[in-house]
Design a protein around this motif. Structure first.
Motif, PDB file in Angstrom:
ATOM      1  N   ASP A  61      39.944  46.429  34.541  1.00 53.06           N
ATOM      2  CA  ASP A  61      39.814  45.250  33.415  1.00 53.06           C
ATOM      3  C   ASP A  61      39.712  43.940  34.145  1.00 53.06           C
ATOM      4  O   ASP A  61      39.842  42.789  33.605  1.00 53.06           O
ATOM      5  CB  ASP A  61      41.019  45.395  32.545  1.00 53.06           C
ATOM      6  N   LYS A  62      39.473  43.920  35.487  1.00 54.54           N
ATOM      7  CA  LYS A  62      39.044  42.762  36.092  1.00 54.54           C
ATOM      8  C   LYS A  62      37.653  42.448  36.622  1.00 54.54           C
ATOM      9  O   LYS A  62      37.029  43.719  36.556  1.00 54.54           O
ATOM     10  CB  LYS A  62      40.188  42.524  37.388  1.00 54.54           C
ATOM     11  N   VAL A  63      36.986  41.405  37.178  1.00 56.15           N
ATOM     12  CA  VAL A  63      35.902  41.413  37.815  1.00 56.15           C
ATOM     13  C   VAL A  63      35.559  42.416  38.862  1.00 56.15           C
ATOM     14  O   VAL A  63      36.198  42.219  39.690  1.00 56.15           O
ATOM     15  CB  VAL A  63      35.396  39.896  38.233  1.00 56.15           C
ATOM     16  N   ARG A  64      34.344  42.930  38.810  1.00 59.30           N
ATOM     17  CA  ARG A  64      34.060  44.013  40.049  1.00 59.30           C
ATOM     18  C   ARG A  64      32.987  43.233  40.749  1.00 59.30           C
ATOM     19  O   ARG A  64      32.134  42.777  40.275  1.00 59.30           O
ATOM     20  CB  ARG A  64      33.944  45.286  39.439  1.00 59.30           C
ATOM     21  N   VAL A  98      42.336  48.517  37.407  1.00 65.97           N
ATOM     22  CA  VAL A  98      41.588  47.654  38.233  1.00 65.97           C
ATOM     23  C   VAL A  98      40.373  47.208  37.474  1.00 65.97           C
ATOM     24  O   VAL A  98      39.699  46.412  37.859  1.00 65.97           O
ATOM     25  CB  VAL A  98      41.168  48.268  39.769  1.00 65.97           C
ATOM     26  N   ALA A 125      34.676  41.693  33.744  1.00 64.84           N
ATOM     27  CA  ALA A 125      35.861  42.229  33.275  1.00 64.84           C
ATOM     28  C   ALA A 125      35.423  43.104  32.021  1.00 64.84           C
ATOM     29  O   ALA A 125      35.040  42.453  30.969  1.00 64.84           O
ATOM     30  CB  ALA A 125      37.050  41.687  33.159  1.00 64.84           C
ATOM     31  N   GLU A 169      36.527  38.419  47.113  1.00 68.27           N
ATOM     32  CA  GLU A 169      36.178  37.861  45.912  1.00 68.27           C
ATOM     33  C   GLU A 169      35.122  36.907  46.026  1.00 68.27           C
ATOM     34  O   GLU A 169      35.281  35.687  45.971  1.00 68.27           O
ATOM     35  CB  GLU A 169      37.697  37.212  45.602  1.00 68.27           C
ATOM     36  N   ARG A 201      37.498  45.147  28.845  1.00 67.83           N
ATOM     37  CA  ARG A 201      38.883  45.389  28.500  1.00 67.83           C
ATOM     38  C   ARG A 201      38.636  46.177  27.134  1.00 67.83           C
ATOM     39  O   ARG A 201      38.090  45.825  26.124  1.00 67.83           O
ATOM     40  CB  ARG A 201      39.215  43.760  28.185  1.00 67.83           C
ATOM     41  N   GLN A 247      44.462  40.163  49.393  1.00 73.01           N
ATOM     42  CA  GLN A 247      43.827  39.371  48.413  1.00 73.01           C
ATOM     43  C   GLN A 247      42.859  38.622  49.140  1.00 73.01           C
ATOM     44  O   GLN A 247      43.483  37.852  50.408  1.00 73.01           O
ATOM     45  CB  GLN A 247      44.905  38.438  47.840  1.00 73.01           C
ATOM     46  N   SER A 266      48.695  44.904  39.128  1.00 70.37           N
ATOM     47  CA  SER A 266      47.295  45.247  39.574  1.00 70.37           C
ATOM     48  C   SER A 266      47.443  46.085  40.520  1.00 70.37           C
ATOM     49  O   SER A 266      47.273  45.732  41.807  1.00 70.37           O
ATOM     50  CB  SER A 266      46.519  43.926  39.709  1.00 70.37           C
TER      51      SER A 266
END
Length: 567
Positions: A403-406, A401, A391, A363, A393, A211, A202
């Motif tokens: 394909d993940k939660v924004r 990046v 996300a 996050e 997909r 993170q 990622s």
């Protein structure tokens, strides 16, 4: 003379001088021989070194020649691969567009009777919507949804859903095909190969942000006296105390105060700081009067209300509108994560910039809504944690990046217009929208009323219809305006026609049923007209078109029932 002492003395001196000269010459000769030996050794070493250098140069020449051949081959393969990738991507794009068109065009199509994979038979099925989750449909017994797993195989295939869907497979194939290019493996001999990230890594094209992990809020930007936890009858969110333009307000999201169409707020339960200080429910509230219909979840979702601070009590400050903000700038998001009544600190970076919002790597999760996004180690609020994008997909985002939660925060400093209203007025507006939506459900239930076999009034079904029980929906909805008209109308019809067990003639029942349908339709039309003309703050007004669209569709179905089944 030979016996003369002088002669012998002279001879002795001459011998001594001669011996000394000889001895000196011998020493110099030995020294010269030693120097010659050292020079010879150095020369031999130099010759060996020259030989090694020649061999190394020759090896480099050979490597360069080999690499030139490899580079030429790589260029050829790169061009071929790029062309194949382009063709594959274009094919995938075209196929995806065709699938999306088929799904969009499905709305309104009649399927007749279908049998679900669990054996359930649905009669008179009409498609309302098709998406990745399945079918939204209406049928003889009501309105409902069918997950992909329950859909007949032919419909799964037609709309590219289920385990055999082609779009996800094309996405996977495209990602795998693009994962390794020839240039990734061509390296120069005697060099360390470049380390490539894994296809599953990622990595952000903008920055490698740390993170975010929940931790006790701390640091120069944290002050429990400035951070607020807001509870309503619909949930819990966040807020913060900040100064702007010489005035102090509690800032939060409008949806924290008002709720959403899934559940509008009826009242604010409590407001308190993270340090435990209670803040009274405000007399007046201001909602942002800025709205861009082309950019959802924007400035319309900002709310504030005034608060009084005692001398010495702290507050945040809103970042200046002209503040230069850059990608990779470090920020910290504070908030009541997951409504746990504990303020958390989530560190991250600005990863995207917009005209009225920023994208962040902090996050944030539900419960953080309304909380401040602060420039790290300052008390300047850059944004308000507002919404998440699920996300996405597909073949374009897989492995990126995206394909993940924004996560996004709106800029409160960008709000230029405010709409002030009393707290009680705001709650009344929310109650009106909630009642309108509930009346729509009751009107939909009224579409499934049946005339009694002898035409002696209405038979209100008590068995499930789709996801609802008609009798229960009408009974529970009687406390609302249109629901009350429907319930009282049913009672009047049954009183007028229910006095006999014999079959009543059509000519006697039609006017009674017609009066019911006319009175209900008139009340519904009045509600539609009133809401269409309603002047509301942008956050509330954005929901009105959808509420009206659904009502008008149900209203039309209700009129059709009256015109066809009761004549």
């Amino acid at each position: 003379m030979l016996t003369s002492p002088k002669f012998w003395l002279l001879l002795l001196i001459a011998c001594a001088v001669g011996y000394g000269g000889y001895n000196d010459y011998t020493q110099k000769l030995k020294s010269a021989e030693s120097s010659l030996q050292e020079s010879s050794a150095k020369l031999t070493s130099l010759r060996n070194l020259i030989t090694q250098k020649k061999a190394l140069i020759q090896q480099k020449r050979e490597d360069m020649e080999n690499n030139q051949a490899l580079l030429k081959a790589r260029d050829i393969l790169d061009k071929r691969l790029a062309k194949i990738n382009e063709e594959l991507a274009e094919s995938a794009k075209s196929f995806k567009a065709a699938v999306e068109k088929a799904r969009n065009d499905a709305s309104g199509k009649e399927l007749g009777d279908i049998t679900m994979t669990n054996g359930r038979l649905l009669r008179g099925v009409k498609i309302r919507k098709v998406d990745e989750t399945g079918l939204s449909l209406s049928y003889a017994d009501g309105i409902g949804t069918a997950s992909v797993e329950l859909m007949p195989e032919n419909l799964q295939q037609k709309y590219d859903l289920g385990t055999n869907a082609l779009v996800p497979k094309m996405m996977t194939a495209l990602a795998a095909f693009q994962s390794t290019a020839p240039s990734d493996v061509v390296t120069t001999k005697n060099q360390s190969p470049e380390i490539k990230p894994s296809n599953n890594a990622s990595t952000s094209p903008v920055a490698s942000a740390p993170q975010s992990t929940p931790a006790p809020a701390e640091g120069a930007s944290f002050d429990a006296r400035c951070l607020v936890i807001i509870k309503t009858d619909r949930g819990s969110g966040s807020g913060f105390i900040a100064q702007a333009g010489g005035k102090t307000h509690v800032y939060t999201n409008a949806h924290v105060i008002c709720g959403t169409p899934a559940g509008f707020t009826s009242k604010i339960v409590s407001i308190k700081t993270a340090s435990g200080q209670n803040i009274p429910v405000p007399y007046e509230i201001e909602l942002s009067n800025n709205y861009d219909p082309e950019a959802a979840h924007g400035l319309e979702d900002v709310a504030r209300f005034p608060v009084s601070l005692k001398e010495g009590e702290p507050s945040y400050t809103l970042a200046d509108t002209n503040l230069s903000v850059s990608v990779n700038q470090r920020v910290t998001a504070y908030g009541n994560s997951l409504g746990a009544d504990a303020v958390t600190s989530l560190n991250g970076m600005v990863v995207g910039l917009g005209t009225d919002r920023i994208e962040i790597s902090c996050e944030i999760v539900p419960g953080n809504s309304g909380g401040p996004v602060v420039l790290t180690d300052t008390k300047q609020v850059l944004g308000i944690s507002t919404y998440l994008n699920a996300a996405k997909r597909d073949i374009w985002t897989n492995g990126t990046v995206f394909d993940k939660v924004r996560r996004f925060a709106v800029r409160p400093d960008k709000v230029t217009k405010w709409r002030k209203m009393q707290y009680t007025s705001l709650m009344s507006s929310l109650a009106e929208l909630k009642a309108f939506d509930r009346d729509t459900l009751t009107l939909a239930a009224a579409c499934y009323l049946n005339p009694k076999p002898n035409r002696g009034g209405f038979d209100v079904p008590s068995q499930p219809r789709g996801d609802y029980i008609i009798r229960q929906v009408i009974a529970d909805g009687s406390k609302y305006t249109l629901g009350g008209v429907i319930s009282s109308g049913i009672t009047r019809v049954n009183q007028k026609l229910g006095g006999t067990k014999t079959t009543i003639s059509i000519s006697n029942v039609v006017p009674v049923f017609a009066e019911f349908f006319a009175s209900v339709a008139q009340a519904s039309s009045s509600q539609i007209s009133s809401l269409s003309l309603a002047d509301r703050a942008p956050y509330l007004k954005q929901f009105i078109p959808e509420l009206l669209e659904i009502r008008k569709a149900v209203h039309a179905q209700f009129l059709n029932e009256g015109a066809t089944r009761y004549r």
